[in-house]
Structure formats: C-alpha cells, structure tokens
Motif scaffolding. Sequence first.
Motif, PDB file in Angstrom:
ATOM      1  N   UNK A 106     -27.401  73.435  -2.917  1.00  0.00           N
ATOM      2  CA  UNK A 106     -26.676  73.818  -4.480  1.00  0.00           C
ATOM      3  C   UNK A 106     -28.003  73.558  -5.351  1.00  0.00           C
ATOM      4  N   UNK A 107     -27.776  73.282  -6.639  1.00  0.00           N
ATOM      5  CA  UNK A 107     -28.312  73.073  -7.490  1.00  0.00           C
ATOM      6  C   UNK A 107     -29.308  71.291  -7.240  1.00  0.00           C
ATOM      7  N   UNK A 108     -28.208  70.637  -7.158  1.00  0.00           N
ATOM      8  CA  UNK A 108     -28.645  69.349  -6.860  1.00  0.00           C
ATOM      9  C   UNK A 108     -29.545  69.134  -5.125  1.00  0.00           C
ATOM     10  N   UNK A 109     -29.245  70.096  -4.864  1.00  0.00           N
ATOM     11  CA  UNK A 109     -30.602  69.811  -3.095  1.00  0.00           C
ATOM     12  C   UNK A 109     -29.062  70.170  -2.567  1.00  0.00           C
ATOM     13  N   UNK A 110     -27.731  70.200  -1.827  1.00  0.00           N
ATOM     14  CA  UNK A 110     -26.745  69.168  -1.043  1.00  0.00           C
ATOM     15  C   UNK A 110     -27.133  70.735  -0.367  1.00  0.00           C
ATOM     16  N   UNK A 131     -15.642  83.092 -11.260  1.00  0.00           N
ATOM     17  CA  UNK A 131     -15.073  82.896 -12.139  1.00  0.00           C
ATOM     18  C   UNK A 131     -16.888  82.987 -12.509  1.00  0.00           C
ATOM     19  N   UNK A 132     -17.320  83.223 -13.729  1.00  0.00           N
ATOM     20  CA  UNK A 132     -18.896  83.112 -13.910  1.00  0.00           C
ATOM     21  C   UNK A 132     -19.532  81.708 -13.656  1.00  0.00           C
ATOM     22  N   UNK A 136     -29.105  78.474 -13.870  1.00  0.00           N
ATOM     23  CA  UNK A 136     -30.043  78.329 -15.020  1.00  0.00           C
ATOM     24  C   UNK A 136     -29.583  76.819 -15.287  1.00  0.00           C
ATOM     25  N   UNK A 137     -27.999  77.238 -16.463  1.00  0.00           N
ATOM     26  CA  UNK A 137     -27.482  76.034 -17.281  1.00  0.00           C
ATOM     27  C   UNK A 137     -26.702  75.385 -16.069  1.00  0.00           C
ATOM     28  N   UNK A 138     -26.140  75.885 -15.093  1.00  0.00           N
ATOM     29  CA  UNK A 138     -25.005  74.559 -14.702  1.00  0.00           C
ATOM     30  C   UNK A 138     -23.714  74.565 -14.868  1.00  0.00           C
ATOM     31  N   UNK A 139     -23.561  75.564 -15.961  1.00  0.00           N
ATOM     32  CA  UNK A 139     -22.007  75.971 -16.804  1.00  0.00           C
ATOM     33  C   UNK A 139     -21.167  76.668 -16.226  1.00  0.00           C
ATOM     34  N   UNK A 140     -19.741  76.463 -16.324  1.00  0.00           N
ATOM     35  CA  UNK A 140     -18.717  76.980 -15.586  1.00  0.00           C
ATOM     36  C   UNK A 140     -18.439  76.775 -14.033  1.00  0.00           C
TER      37      UNK A 140
END
Length: 155
Positions: A106-110, A131-132, A136-140
């Motif tokens: 995941x983005x937090x390296x998990x 869903x989207x 890059x922005x970690x939104x959705x």
Amino acid sequence: MKTLRTTSLMLALIGAAALSAREVPGLPAQHTGGSSVGSGRAAPCSPATAFNELDLNNVRARIETGGNMWEDRTGSAGPAYEVPKTPDKTGPNALFAGALWMGGLSPDNTLKLAAVRFRQVGNDYWPGPLTAYDTLTHTGDASVDGAVCTQYDRT
C-alpha cells in the motif's frame, strides 16, 4: 550416489507434504455467506456465486467469479478440472482446487493480500469494478456497492 538420490527424494516428499494446501482446522466452511475479515470495503456485497466452465481441446475447468477455480462447490463438492474431459464429467481430475492470490504494498508500505482460502476465512473477492482511487493524491475509497456486485456476478 544412490544415497544422495534417496535423500533428495525424501526431502522433496517431506517438502511437498508440508506445503500442500489444506482447510484451516476447526473453522467452519463459508460456502454460502460471509464478509470480509477485518475490512468493510465490500460489506454490502454478497459473496459471488456465478461460475462457468472452460471447455477447450481436451480440458474442462470450472472458474468462479469469486476467485475459486477447479472446484465444484455445488452438490457433490468435488474437483472440476478434468483432463481428458468426458461427456459425463467422470474423467480423471488433474487438480482439485485453486484460487487467486494477489498481494502488494500500500502507499504506506504495508503488505496487503487478497486470497481465497477455501472460503473459510472471510471473502476477499467480489465481482465488479471498484470506485476510483487516485494513487498519487491518495483520494477516493476504492469501494464497491451491492448493486454493482450483483450486476457483475454472472457467467
């Protein structure tokens, strides 16, 4: 040389026995229901039920929309990967069961893993698009709803 071959064969057999897939002892099978363990992301969806058979050349293989492969979980509950295939589906079975296993960071390296484990330990796969989610922005929220799952749970 004979001792080396015998030792190698014994180690291979022990390794194969230790790595074979089995149901988790003591847990009831979840063939008809369940939800994701530890995650509410697809909670409104029922587990996938649709399946189809790949019938090519001399092979018949069952594939489910929920990630299970090569296992007939309806009625007789047995293997469904037949080589060579027979008209009455009583031919030799090459594989008993298999499933999709996917993992990544995941983005937090998990480390995250989605895996079908004989449908005993929750449900990690549902049919349909998410869903989207913008990496890059970690939104959705990368979620799905029940109506979408039902719409895509088909053969």
